[in-house]
Design a protein around this motif. Structure first.
Motif, PDB file in Angstrom:
ATOM      1  N   PHE A  66       0.849  -1.187   0.000  1.00  0.00           N
ATOM      2  CA  PHE A  66       0.000   0.000   0.000  1.00  0.00           C
ATOM      3  C   PHE A  66       0.887   1.240   0.000  1.00  0.00           C
ATOM      4  N   VAL A  67       0.274   2.344  -0.277  1.00  0.00           N
ATOM      5  CA  VAL A  67       0.975   3.626  -0.276  1.00  0.00           C
ATOM      6  C   VAL A  67       0.347   4.510   0.785  1.00  0.00           C
ATOM      7  N   TYR A  68       1.161   5.146   1.562  1.00  0.00           N
ATOM      8  CA  TYR A  68       0.621   6.010   2.606  1.00  0.00           C
ATOM      9  C   TYR A  68       1.432   7.301   2.659  1.00  0.00           C
ATOM     10  N   GLU A  69       0.720   8.383   2.777  1.00  0.00           N
ATOM     11  CA  GLU A  69       1.368   9.693   2.781  1.00  0.00           C
ATOM     12  C   GLU A  69       1.375  10.284   4.183  1.00  0.00           C
ATOM     13  N   LEU A  70       2.499  10.854   4.526  1.00  0.00           N
ATOM     14  CA  LEU A  70       2.634  11.495   5.835  1.00  0.00           C
ATOM     15  C   LEU A  70       2.961  12.977   5.624  1.00  0.00           C
ATOM     16  N   ASP A  71       2.117  13.815   6.183  1.00  0.00           N
ATOM     17  CA  ASP A  71       2.413  15.250   6.092  1.00  0.00           C
ATOM     18  C   ASP A  71       3.658  15.564   6.908  1.00  0.00           C
ATOM     19  N   LYS A  72       4.542  16.318   6.316  1.00  0.00           N
ATOM     20  CA  LYS A  72       5.790  16.634   7.017  1.00  0.00           C
ATOM     21  C   LYS A  72       5.555  17.509   8.242  1.00  0.00           C
ATOM     22  N   ASP A  73       4.479  18.288   8.211  1.00  0.00           N
ATOM     23  CA  ASP A  73       4.273  19.191   9.339  1.00  0.00           C
ATOM     24  C   ASP A  73       3.529  18.514  10.496  1.00  0.00           C
ATOM     25  N   LYS A  74       3.256  17.230  10.358  1.00  0.00           N
ATOM     26  CA  LYS A  74       2.553  16.549  11.450  1.00  0.00           C
ATOM     27  C   LYS A  74       3.433  15.542  12.179  1.00  0.00           C
ATOM     28  N   GLY A  75       4.669  15.521  11.832  1.00  0.00           N
ATOM     29  CA  GLY A  75       5.571  14.598  12.518  1.00  0.00           C
ATOM     30  C   GLY A  75       6.973  14.742  11.979  1.00  0.00           C
ATOM     31  N   LYS A  76       7.913  14.209  12.727  1.00  0.00           N
ATOM     32  CA  LYS A  76       9.306  14.307  12.299  1.00  0.00           C
ATOM     33  C   LYS A  76       9.962  12.943  12.401  1.00  0.00           C
ATOM     34  N   PHE A  77      10.682  12.625  11.358  1.00  0.00           N
ATOM     35  CA  PHE A  77      11.481  11.399  11.409  1.00  0.00           C
ATOM     36  C   PHE A  77      12.504  11.456  10.288  1.00  0.00           C
ATOM     37  N   ASP A  78      13.719  11.030  10.621  1.00  0.00           N
ATOM     38  CA  ASP A  78      14.766  11.011   9.609  1.00  0.00           C
ATOM     39  C   ASP A  78      14.762   9.636   8.939  1.00  0.00           C
ATOM     40  N   PHE A  79      14.124   9.595   7.807  1.00  0.00           N
ATOM     41  CA  PHE A  79      14.007   8.300   7.132  1.00  0.00           C
ATOM     42  C   PHE A  79      15.341   7.793   6.601  1.00  0.00           C
ATOM     43  N   GLU A  80      16.324   8.667   6.578  1.00  0.00           N
ATOM     44  CA  GLU A  80      17.636   8.209   6.115  1.00  0.00           C
ATOM     45  C   GLU A  80      18.306   7.279   7.122  1.00  0.00           C
ATOM     46  N   THR A  81      17.752   7.210   8.327  1.00  0.00           N
ATOM     47  CA  THR A  81      18.342   6.317   9.328  1.00  0.00           C
ATOM     48  C   THR A  81      17.783   4.896   9.212  1.00  0.00           C
ATOM     49  N   LEU A  82      16.766   4.744   8.409  1.00  0.00           N
ATOM     50  CA  LEU A  82      16.151   3.417   8.275  1.00  0.00           C
ATOM     51  C   LEU A  82      17.012   2.508   7.419  1.00  0.00           C
ATOM     52  N   GLU A  83      17.195   1.311   7.899  1.00  0.00           N
ATOM     53  CA  GLU A  83      17.848   0.309   7.065  1.00  0.00           C
ATOM     54  C   GLU A  83      16.811  -0.271   6.107  1.00  0.00           C
ATOM     55  N   TRP A  84      17.316  -0.872   5.051  1.00  0.00           N
ATOM     56  CA  TRP A  84      16.388  -1.492   4.112  1.00  0.00           C
ATOM     57  C   TRP A  84      15.702  -2.672   4.800  1.00  0.00           C
ATOM     58  N   GLY A  85      14.389  -2.701   4.726  1.00  0.00           N
ATOM     59  CA  GLY A  85      13.641  -3.811   5.316  1.00  0.00           C
ATOM     60  C   GLY A  85      13.449  -3.691   6.814  1.00  0.00           C
ATOM     61  N   GLN A  86      13.789  -2.550   7.376  1.00  0.00           N
ATOM     62  CA  GLN A  86      13.675  -2.390   8.821  1.00  0.00           C
ATOM     63  C   GLN A  86      12.230  -2.062   9.196  1.00  0.00           C
ATOM     64  N   PRO A  87      11.615  -2.882  10.043  1.00  0.00           N
ATOM     65  CA  PRO A  87      10.228  -2.603  10.434  1.00  0.00           C
ATOM     66  C   PRO A  87      10.160  -1.456  11.436  1.00  0.00           C
ATOM     67  N   PHE A  88       9.013  -0.859  11.504  1.00  0.00           N
ATOM     68  CA  PHE A  88       8.833   0.197  12.503  1.00  0.00           C
ATOM     69  C   PHE A  88       7.352   0.319  12.840  1.00  0.00           C
ATOM     70  N   TYR A  89       7.120   0.884  13.992  1.00  0.00           N
ATOM     71  CA  TYR A  89       5.747   1.199  14.383  1.00  0.00           C
ATOM     72  C   TYR A  89       5.432   2.597  13.904  1.00  0.00           C
ATOM     73  N   ILE A  90       4.289   2.731  13.318  1.00  0.00           N
ATOM     74  CA  ILE A  90       3.813   4.068  13.005  1.00  0.00           C
ATOM     75  C   ILE A  90       2.546   4.299  13.817  1.00  0.00           C
ATOM     76  N   THR A  91       2.560   5.362  14.557  1.00  0.00           N
ATOM     77  CA  THR A  91       1.406   5.687  15.401  1.00  0.00           C
ATOM     78  C   THR A  91       0.718   6.913  14.818  1.00  0.00           C
ATOM     79  N   LEU A  92      -0.557   6.737  14.548  1.00  0.00           N
ATOM     80  CA  LEU A  92      -1.356   7.843  14.026  1.00  0.00           C
ATOM     81  C   LEU A  92      -2.247   8.350  15.151  1.00  0.00           C
ATOM     82  N   ARG A  93      -2.189   9.615  15.378  1.00  0.00           N
ATOM     83  CA  ARG A  93      -2.891  10.185  16.527  1.00  0.00           C
ATOM     84  C   ARG A  93      -3.999  11.120  16.040  1.00  0.00           C
ATOM     85  N   TYR A  94      -5.227  10.849  16.560  1.00  0.00           N
ATOM     86  CA  TYR A  94      -6.398  11.647  16.152  1.00  0.00           C
ATOM     87  C   TYR A  94      -6.985  12.308  17.394  1.00  0.00           C
TER      88      TYR A  94
END
Lengths: 896, 190
Positions: free
Chosen positions: B109-137
């Protein structure tokens, strides 16, 4: 109410009609439907009795069996609940027998015939519907091509990377308890990856100085002069020249990739200073989505990949780090693309013509000719100047179909129970069709390429006297480069024709790190130096080809990037002039260190350490400009006693600054060293144009003569003087010894023999020419003073060596004022050393000096040929003789 | 034919009775809704109608209520990240996609994250590295929430799904307020 009754009536009638209608419908619809269902159930049986005749389905094997058993063909039978009673057999066969029409095999058990395999037989486990449910253990599919059950042997990655876990599965039958799911694990069948190799091909074209490198790219100058491109950057691919069209004159690298079984989909190139295997992206961005703008992670490596897309090989370059480290499509046009540096700027240009990529052997062999350039694409005058210099290992890699992006490797298989699990397993394992399986199978090609953008330097390029031999000079320098030395040429030019009367002889070569090649042209006759640029240009100074440049020596090779080198050259009886030493050195990248030239002043030079050496016509005596700290005191300086022992070398040039105020039409200029010495000029309050020292001073003397204690030790009409000025046996003639003044008047020429000793005070007027043979000594240097006033020429002649083999100074302890030319003659005798002249007093000449005295070159470079040193005794004595009426000469006074 | 005369008053009376009943119904319905939506009394708890591929293809690991916020937490893996001017575009799949899909192609799937709603340096991710994404409403108990709650309560009541003994769910639609990423240990893929 009536109305309601009527309605009921009507309702009843309608109901009746409806009932009839339904009855009819039932007869015409339901009954046929019933029979249809019945007949359908009959049709389901493969054989049956239709009441009169046995009927069998054409597709079934149907036989009729007699009970006993005996097969008989029953042609008429009655149906009786599964049993068929034969009414009439064919050909008069018996009747009344019980028969069974069976689809399959017939058997009987006592009085109960039945068909084996039919649903209603009493036997279990005969595959019909009334069998009891049995446990059937399933067997999943086996591993067949393109997968195998055998683990790979010595695979590039761990065997688990090719492992397809639980690829096939099946579930045991319903009769099993428990029902077990059974699996088959398989492995992919490996394909060996392509073998790469590379062959760098260096430029065959020489630079403007004839340099060619087989292993380096340099940063030489690129220019266009009069429409001609002068590209001194060795082994650089820009400007683009089609390799095919130039007969391989250009720099390129030919890489070959061969695979044994599959087509090659991607080839890779990587250049790295490190000997460690490159770390490159695991993913290729095929859809243009994802990753950052391309960049290389450091400035000590670079590379690219080529991916076959259609009929083209599309270049990709690295981008980002970690998950974002992907091969991104390069901006590729006009056969060039740039590999980006750490700052995402162009770092290396790659020249790749699609026509120079050859694919043969059904795609299993790929040959790529490409080139590199470190110039800016838009302006080849400038270097990109991002990549660090040094030796780069060339790494190669290629992927065939198996090794490239496995995700889509099995998509060609049709979907079925065998293939679909393979496709799903591969998809799930490799996630995307952009992920490369063998992304890190780099192979060191064994070939290297060197890059050197830094120009070398020539440091401490000096020429001085050697430590031995009177005619030998030492030419020394230090080559400094960031990487390595390649070659140098030394050119020597002379300022005057035959300045070096005999060819220069090479005595010795000293080179740190050695040299593998020396092309010496010694004994060497230097060509002429010229101020004409065109003449100098035609000399091709620095060119490596002797046919174009008549160099003195060419040296190559050895080891080390900081190299001290020294030549010791015998200049022989070199004359008065200049020798120009040009040094041109190349590092291995063809970068040139032009040491320029060092001009060896072979002229003898003078020192006037506070003394007066005046020439009314100006002066062109070679003098030295000495700088404390830079100019070291020459060996032996302090032991030259006299006169150098108490002259500090760094100050020896002080009074070399002469101001000729009397030069007609020429405004005196500031002394050369005014800035350094903070000197000042004391102007005269009256300057008299002295046209004749003899006349002026003799007249002045005549006025004061009577007040002086004059004696004439040599009498009248003197022509030669020798021995002591004052003989000890001569009486003081009535005056105190310390006050007497010897007067010598020569009506014509006067010769001062070498044994003349001015052991008192004397004034000598010469109405002709004065010849001094070698020297004039004093009895007491601090007191004795002789002043010569000469109307004609003065000649200071030689008189044999002062001391042995080492140069020494002939001393002239006198103050000489000449109306005409003063000449210091050359020593013509064959001595190991020649002597210099030391005038402890002063020399004035109204028509100029001719200094013919010269030293051997080794002494010449260290010691002045003439030293004129002031002594205040003459000033006091002159005032006694001539008074203070006139200012004879102005001098510069300075301090340091 | 006999004509039957009906007095107009009757209609008015019937109307008034019905209106009264309706108002009574409204009063009870809305009153009960308002009462029950207060803290601790809810019969229905809200869930966000995400209507996004992320929610359809990834089962959330946890749903937490932190004050006025609802937090959805998913465990995913990205295989491609695109950087756009104001957002990150993640190309991803569920970490445990094999629980639901046979082929990963169906799980992507494709998911878009607004840059102004969170911060993360995706350059630190290794290829295939899993992560938790928390969406807050952020879910405030405002008028919109009251309407959503009331309507849902009525629907559940009519359909018989409303239980006084257990809490049901009702769906609301809200914009995401912020996102957060927590990186897990990488899965080493050769």
């Amino acid at each position: 109410m009536r109305l309601l009754n009527n309605n009921k009536f009507l309702y009843k009638n309608r109901m009746k009609k409806t009932g009839r209608f339904l009855t009819i419908i039932s007869m015409f619809v339901l009954l046929p439907l019933f029979f249809l269902i019945i007949s359908s159930s009959i049709i389901e049986a493969a054989c049956w009795c239709n009441g009169t005749t046995r009927v069998c389905d054409a597709t079934d094997t149907c036989k009729t069996y007699q009970y006993n058993p005996r097969e008989i063909d029953c042609i008429e039978c009655t149906s009786s609940n599964g049993w068929d009673y034969c009414v009439e057999g064919r050909d008069g066969g018996a009747t009344g027998w019980i028969y069974e029409c069976c689809k399959n095999e017939y058997t009987y058990d006592y009085n109960s015939p039945y068909c084996t395999g039919d649903d209603d037989d009493p036997i279990d486990d005969d595959d019909d519907d009334d069998d009891p449910i049995q446990c059937i253990i399933c067997t999943p599919l086996a591993c067949l091509d393109p997968v195998t059950s055998s683990a790979p042997v010595n695979p590039p990655f761990s065997a688990t990377d090719y492992f397809l876990d639980n690829l096939y599965s099946c579930l045991d039958g319903e009769g099993c308890d428990p029902r077990t799911t059974r699996y088959t694990d398989c492995y992919e069948i490996l394909s060996p990856q392509p073998d790469p190799s590379i062959l760098p091909h260096h430029e065959l074209k020489e630079t403007t100085l004839g340099f060619v490198s087989e292993t380096y790219t340099g940063a030489g100058r690129y220019s266009i002069e009069n429409g001609d491109i002068k590209d001194d950057r060795v082994n650089d691919g820009l400007p683009i020249i089609n390799v095919e069209d130039t007969g391989d004159n250009e720099f390129y690298m030919e890489a070959t990739f061969k695979d044994g079984d599959q087509i090659i989909e991607a080839v890779y190139f990587w250049f790295s200073k490190s000997s460690e295997k490159p770390v490159t992206p695991k993913v290729i961005d095929l859809d243009g989505v994802g990753g950052n703008a391309p960049k290389t992670q450091n400035d000590e490596s670079f590379g690219f990949m080529l991916h076959k897309e259609g009929n083209s090989w599309i270049p990709y370059i690295g981008s980002g780090e970690k998950a974002l480290d992907v091969w991104k499509k390069a901006s590729y046009s006009n056969n060039i693309f740039a590999v980006k540096g750490p700052g995402r700027q162009d770092m290396v240009n790659v020249i790749l013509n699609q026509n120079n990529i050859t694919v043969t052997d059904s795609g299993k062999k790929v040959v790529v000719k490409s080139s590199l350039s470190f110039k800016e694409k838009s302006s080849p005058y400038s270097l990109l100047d991002v990549l660090k210099g040094g030796k780069y290992n060339i790494w190669l890699m290629a992927n065939d179909t198996f090794g490239f992006t496995p995700h889509d490797n099995y998509n060609y298989l049709p979907n079925n129970a065998r293939n679909t699990p393979i496709k799903n397993a591969i998809h799930n394992k490799w996630i995307t069709n952009e992920r490369i399986r063998y992304y890190n199978q780099w192979i060191d090609s064994g070939e290297d390429w060197n890059i050197d953008f830094e120009s070398p330097n020539i440091e401490n390029f000096t020429i001085g006297p050697a430590t031995y031999g009177k005619t030998i000079v030492s030419v020394a320098w230090q080559f400094v480069d960031d990487i390595d030395f390649s070659t140098l040429v030394l050119n020597i030019l002379e300022s005057e024709d035959s300045l070096v009367p005999n060819p220069i002889v090479l005595q010795k070569i000293v080179s740190d790190g050695g040299a593998t090649y020396i092309d010496s042209k010694f004994p060497f006759n230097p060509p002429m130096f010229s101020t004409d640029e065109e003449v100098m240009k035609n000399l091709n100074i620095g060119h490596l080809n002797y046919n174009l440049n008549k160099y003195a020596i060419k040296m190559s090779g050895g080891t080390g990037n900081v190299r001290k080198m020294q030549l010791e050259l015998d200049l022989g009886e070199v004359g008065q002039g200049y020798l120009y030493f040009y040094l041109t050195a190349f590092d291995k990248g063809g970068n040139v260190a032009r040491g320029g030239y060092v001009k060896l002043d072979t002229r003898d030079w003078i020192v006037t350490y506070g003394g007066l050496l005046y020439s009314a016509g100006g002066s062109d005596f070679p003098v030295r400009t000495l700088i404390e700290g830079r100019d070291e005191e020459p060996l032996g300086w302090s032991t030259k006693n006299p006169p150098l022992n108490d002259i500090k070398f760094a100050y020896a040039d002080l009074s070399s600054e002469l101001v000729g105020e009397d030069i007609e039409g020429v405004i005196p200029v500031s002394p050369v060293k005014s800035v350094d010495t903070l000197n000042y000029h004391i102007p005269s309050y009256s300057v008299i144009d002295v046209s004749s020292y003899y006349n002026s001073l003799k007249a002045a003397f005549e006025k004061r003569k009577d007040s002086l204690n004059i004696v004439k030790p040599f009498g009248e009409n003197v022509g030669t003087i020798s021995g002591l000025l004052f003989q000890f046996h001569i009486a003081n003639q009535g005056v105190p010894t310390q006050e007497r003044i010897a007067l010598i008047e020569a009506p014509a020429n006067l010769t001062v023999n070498s044994d003349f000793n001015c052991n008192g005070k004397g004034i000598i007027f010469v109405n002709g020419n004065l010849t001094i043979v070698g020297k004039i000594v004093n009895g007491k240097t601090e007191k004795d003073a002789c002043i010569f006033v000469v109307k004609g020429d003065v000649t200071i002649d030689y008189d044999g060596p002062v001391s042995g083999n080492e140069m020494a100074y002939d001393q002239i302890n006198a103050y000489i004022l000449a109306d005409k030319i003063t000449t210091i003659t050359k020593e013509v005798k064959t001595y190991t050393s020649y002597d210099a002249i030391y005038v402890n007093g002063g020399l004035h000449s109204l028509e100029g000096f001719v200094i013919g005295r010269n030293l051997k070159i080794q002494d010449r470079l260290r010691f002045p040929a003439l030293v004129v040193r002031n002594n205040s005794k003459y000033g006091v004595f002159a005032e006694t003789l001539f008074g203070t009426e006139d200012t004879l000469q102005t001098t510069e006074v300075g301090y340091k | 034919m006999k004509k039957i005369a009906i007095k107009r008053d009757i209609f008015i009376k019937i109307g008034l009775i019905l209106l009264s009943l309706f108002l009574l119904f409204l009063f009870i319905w809305l009153g009960f809704s308002f009462y029950s939506m207060q803290g601790g009394n809810e019969y229905l708890i809200p869930i966000i109608n995400l209507e996004e591929e992320l929610d359809r293809k990834v089962a959330y690991e946890s749903l937490n209520r932190e004050g006025n916020y609802l937090e959805y937490r998913y465990k995913i893996v990205t295989y491609q990240i695109a950087f756009e001017e104001d957002k990150y575009v993640l190309y991803a799949y569920a970490y445990d996609f094999l629980d639901s899909y046979e082929d990963i192609e169906d799980a992507k799937f494709v998911y878009e994250l607004d840059k102004d709603k969170g911060k993360f340096d995706f350059e630190t991710l290794e290829w295939g590295q899993p992560f938790y994404i928390t969406l807050r409403y952020r879910v405030d108990k405002d008028f919109n929430y009251f309407i959503d709650y009331s309507v849902s309560l009525l629907k559940k009541f009519i359909s018989g799904e409303l239980s006084m003994d257990s809490k049901g769910e009702f769906t609301i639609k809200r914009d995401m307020n912020n996102w957060e990423i927590e990186v897990l240990e990488p899965v080493i893929l050769e």
